[in-house]
Write an enzyme that holds these catalytic residues in place. Structure first.
Site, PDB file in Angstrom:
ATOM      1  CG  HIS A 128     -11.194  -6.153   7.056  1.00 31.39           C
ATOM      2  ND1 HIS A 128     -10.377  -6.773   7.959  1.00 31.39           N
ATOM      3  CD2 HIS A 128     -10.652  -6.417   5.840  1.00 31.39           C
ATOM      4  CE1 HIS A 128      -9.386  -7.400   7.319  1.00 31.39           C
ATOM      5  NE2 HIS A 128      -9.540  -7.191   6.031  1.00 31.39           N
ATOM      6  CD  GLU A 133      -1.938  -2.338   1.286  1.00 31.09           C
ATOM      7  OE1 GLU A 133      -0.821  -2.686   1.717  1.00 31.09           O
ATOM      8  OE2 GLU A 133      -2.844  -3.142   1.056  1.00 31.09           O
TER       9      GLU A 133
HETATM   10  C1  LIG Z   1      -2.537  -4.277   4.342  1.00 29.08           C
HETATM   11  C2  LIG Z   1      -3.561  -5.139   3.690  1.00 29.08           C
HETATM   12  N1  LIG Z   1      -3.727  -5.077   2.363  1.00 29.08           N
HETATM   13  C3  LIG Z   1      -4.644  -5.843   1.757  1.00 29.08           C
HETATM   14  C4  LIG Z   1      -5.421  -6.710   2.467  1.00 29.08           C
HETATM   15  C5  LIG Z   1      -6.480  -7.557   1.781  1.00 29.08           C
HETATM   16  N2  LIG Z   1      -6.033  -8.952   1.724  1.00 29.08           N
HETATM   17  C6  LIG Z   1      -6.389  -9.844   2.671  1.00 29.08           C
HETATM   18  S1  LIG Z   1      -5.673 -11.324   2.467  1.00 29.08           S
HETATM   19  C7  LIG Z   1      -4.880 -10.801   1.077  1.00 29.08           C
HETATM   20  C8  LIG Z   1      -3.965 -11.730   0.352  1.00 29.08           C
HETATM   21  C9  LIG Z   1      -2.839 -12.167   1.219  1.00 29.08           C
HETATM   22  O1  LIG Z   1      -1.980 -12.997   0.528  1.00 29.08           O
HETATM   23  P1  LIG Z   1      -0.849 -13.788   1.261  1.00 29.08           P
HETATM   24  O2  LIG Z   1      -0.053 -12.889   2.127  1.00 29.08           O
HETATM   25  O3  LIG Z   1      -0.113 -14.566   0.242  1.00 29.08           O
HETATM   26  O4  LIG Z   1      -1.638 -14.766   2.249  1.00 29.08           O
HETATM   27  P2  LIG Z   1      -2.666 -15.921   1.864  1.00 29.08           P
HETATM   28  O5  LIG Z   1      -4.012 -15.318   1.783  1.00 29.08           O
HETATM   29  O6  LIG Z   1      -2.226 -16.525   0.602  1.00 29.08           O
HETATM   30  O7  LIG Z   1      -2.570 -16.880   3.014  1.00 29.08           O
HETATM   31  C10 LIG Z   1      -5.197  -9.470   0.794  1.00 29.08           C
HETATM   32  C11 LIG Z   1      -4.693  -8.718  -0.346  1.00 29.08           C
HETATM   33  C12 LIG Z   1      -5.245  -6.726   3.865  1.00 29.08           C
HETATM   34  N3  LIG Z   1      -6.003  -7.505   4.651  1.00 29.08           N
HETATM   35  N4  LIG Z   1      -4.312  -5.957   4.445  1.00 29.08           N
END
Ligand SMILES: Cc1ncc(C[n+]2csc(CCOP(=O)(O)OP(=O)(O)O)c2C)c(N)n1
Ligand SMILES: [Mg+2]
Lengths: 329, 323
Positions: free
Chosen positions: B129, B60
């Site tokens: 959220h 971000e």
């Molecule tokens: C700072 C932030 N940006 C975006 C999100 C939205 N978001 C939640 S889970 C996710 C994907 C996360 O991917 P990863 O770190 O690979 O974990 P996974 O879901 O694959 O376990 C996103 C973009 C968030 N919760 N927090």
């Protein structure tokens, strides 16, 4: 490496508990019994199980939005977890947190996190506290491939490295960050390659093999505990379910998932290995499964029967009342 | 007139501006092929390609920082942050960089950028959220803050925001995305700084923002059945704020309730209340009332979430207290 019968049973019990718990959550969510949204750990069980088998109750972990598996493997109570996911007063967070915010400080589980990359520096801080207080506790930070692109990752790794803190960074590379394949957003082949930039060991391990994870984590935890500083451990794994329950999964083919399920499901891998080596029998595995399923039914029953919080509880736990124990709940 | 959902109206504004001006581009997480976490960017990736509808890493700070840098050097970026809660991790780029570059450099830079982010609770998404953080940004000179409540306003205000040469925070409410309403075709522009009287009335003014406009209109309907005539004023943009329309309404009715979903304490309602107290105190026949979230994080359990967030009944009750 030699594993005792007890260890093998414990590995399977933990992995199977996570799998069944998550499958249950999936069904309950689709049946409308669980509000909000849930991210399942199905397919990644070997990571939490193999890492946590090296930790003591007093060691710390920080978790993610996909945190049920970490929480179970750290030894949390299934009833209180389930109740929290239902939003009940008897849940770990008294209904205030839900799936994405379960914590149990009494077992060193410092919380799941709704903010991707929010946990890196909390783990660094827990490790710093351990060092300042002269304990030999270790902190383990679990995070996703996607999270490794947050600035917090880079700040945390550098600080932990330069201060030689007892922390292990465990990347669960499940190939996707929500809809995005990690290769399209990450400039290196392995996230562990980034360890070079911080002068710490970077280790890649097969995250679908609980034995391999156990061994890699053992080395990293020992290094941390003995004052050697942090390790970046990347477990290559796969998210078998959608990003959240209800995800239409338009970013990958059904075939890709089926193939993975067939060939590299961590539970199947484990069964194949122990059965081939005649270390555990089908009957012994089935016995564990039956016990686990019963426990999960009890947890669901407990959650269903528990009361919702009352509106008056809104302001409880917002500030510490004077005289209250720090981690009383 | 044809109807669009609020999400479709936002997308239409993006599409029209991207067609009109090649310097407009979108960047954010899952905004491309997938079409956005809430489906807002939809098929824009298909029309404009991955250069102009850019999927980003989960970074971000870099999303906003890069938008500021690109804006300062000739582009018009429209970054999307998936939940407004995550704006907290890019505050330096917004508050110290985007808001101040022009002023600090003696008028050298222009930062024509629109940061879109959804706000609000109501979907059991819990404390990280569900927030409404618009007031934080109204406190920072150099940023504009926009909060549309209808599909038509969403379209018109977004077009105006993209054409504006200043950094604009554009807050969309999650629960409004599926709401339908009439939306003018073509390049429909709603100028920033113009409030809208969403319902005329004579007994009480309700100044409401975002989702609370809908709730205020519901409250007005209920109160009308009891013989109370409510005027609903939607400022639409918080910075710049159309004080004139708000003050004119308050002077007419002599009573005012201010409603937003954000926590009441230090919310933008406090600013509106202060302006009314400073400039129209003599016209008031009753104390100013504020309706907003109770001062607690948004909890997960439905019962608690419903209790913490303000609703139609809270507006009705506030009105009844002052008539
Ligand atoms: C700072 C932030 N940006 C975006 C999100 C939205 N978001 C939640 S889970 C996710 C994907 C996360 O991917 P990863 O770190 O690979 O974990 P996974 O879901 O694959 O376990 C996103 C973009 C968030 N919760 N927090
Ligand atoms: Mg991932």
């Amino acid at each position: 490496m030699e594993f005792s019968q007890e260890q093998l049973e414990a590995f399977y019990r933990t992995m199977y508990t996570i799998r069944s718990f998550e499958e249950k959550i999936n069904d309950l969510f689709l049946a409308g019994e669980i509000p909000g949204f849930v991210h399942l750990y199905i397919g990644e069980e070997a990571v939490a199980t193999g890492v946590m088998a090296n930790l003591r109750k007093t060691d710390y972990i920080t978790s993610t939005h996909r945190g049920h598996g970490h929480t179970i493997a750290k030894g949390a109570d299934l009833k209180r977890m389930m109740a929290e996911i239902f939003g009940k007063r008897t849940g770990y967070c008294r209904g205030k947190g839900g799936s994405m915010h379960i914590a149990d400080f009494s077992i060193g589980m410092l919380g799941a996190n709704g903010v991707v990359g929010g946990g890196f520096n909390l783990a660094v801080g827990a490790a710093l506290a351990a060092k300042l207080m002269g304990t030999d506790q270790v902190a383990v930070c679990f995070f996703g491939d996607g999270a490794s692109n947050r600035g917090t990752f880079h700040e945390g790794l550098n600080m932990a490295a330069v201060w030689k803190l007892p922390v292990v960074f465990v990347c669960e590379n499940n190939q996707y960050a929500s809809t995005t394949p990690y290769r399209t957003t990450t400039s290196v082949e392995n996230i562990a390659d980034r360890a070079i930039g911080y002068g710490i060991p970077g280790v890649v391990v097969d995250g679908n093999d609980v034995f391999a994870v156990y061994e890699a984590a053992q080395a990293a935890v020992e290094r941390a505990r003995s004052g050697g500083g942090p390790t970046l451990l990347e477990a290559k794994t796969y998210r078998i379910k959608g990003h959240f329950v209800g995800d239409p999964e338009l970013y990958r083919t059904r075939q890709e998932v089926e193939e993975h399920l067939e060939n590299d499901d961590p539970l199947k891998n484990f069964r194949r290995q122990v059965l081939a080596a005649s270390r555990l029998s089908e009957r012994e595995l089935a016995e564990i499964e039956a016990q686990v399923r019963e426990e999960i039914e009890e947890a669901v029953d407990f959650a269903r029967k528990s009361p919702f919080p009352a509106p008056e509880e809104l302001f409880e736990d917002l500030y510490v009342e004077s005289g209250e124990a720090a981690c009383g709940k | 007139m044809r109807e669009l959902t609020y999400a479709e109206a936002v997308r239409e504004a993006l599409r029209l501006e991207m067609r009109r001006d090649p310097s407009v581009f979108i960047l954010g997480e899952d905004v491309g092929k997938f079409g956005g976490c809430f489906g807002v960017t939809g098929d824009l990736w298909q029309e404009f390609g991955e250069d102009r509808v850019r999927d980003t890493p989960i970074s971000e700070t870099a999303i906003i920082g890069a938008a500021v840098g690109a804006a300062a050097t000739g582009m018009r970026p429209v970054p999307e942050i998936m939940f407004c809660d995550f704006l907290t991790v890019c505050m330096d780029q917004l508050v110290n960089q985007a808001a101040k570059m022009r002023y600090m450099f003696g008028g050298k830079a222009k930062i024509p950028m629109v940061v879109r982010a959804p706000v609000g609770g109501g979907i059991s998404a819990a404390a990280q959220h569900s927030q409404s953080l618009e007031a934080w940004f109204t406190h920072v000179p150099g940023l504009k803050v926009v909060m549309p409540s209808t599909p038509a306003d969403a379209k018109g205000l977004l077009i105006a925001s993209i054409r504006d040469d200043n950094p604009v925070m554009f807050f969309e409410h999650k629960l409004l995305y599926p709401v339908k309403g009439e939306v003018p075709e073509g390049e429909y522009v709603v100028p920033l700084g113009k409030a809208d009287v969403k319902r005329e009335g004579s007994d009480v003014t309700v100044v409401a923002t975002s989702l609370m406009v809908m709730k205020a209109l519901e409250a007005a309907e209920k109160l009308a059945a009891e013989g109370v005539s409510v005027e609903v004023v939607d400022p639409r943009t918080l910075v710049p704020l159309d004080e004139e329309t708000i003050l004119a309404s308050v002077k007419k009715t002599g009573r005012v309730v201010i409603a937003h979903e954000a926590v009441t304490r230090s919310g933008f309602g406090a600013e509106i209340a202060a302006i009314i107290a400073e400039k129209a105190l003599d016209y008031l026949d009753a104390p100013i009332k504020r309706v907003g979230a109770k001062p607690a994080p948004v909890p997960f359990a439905g019962v608690l979430e419903k209790y913490v967030l303000p609703g139609t009944d809270d507006i009705v009750a506030a009105v009844k207290e002052i008539i």
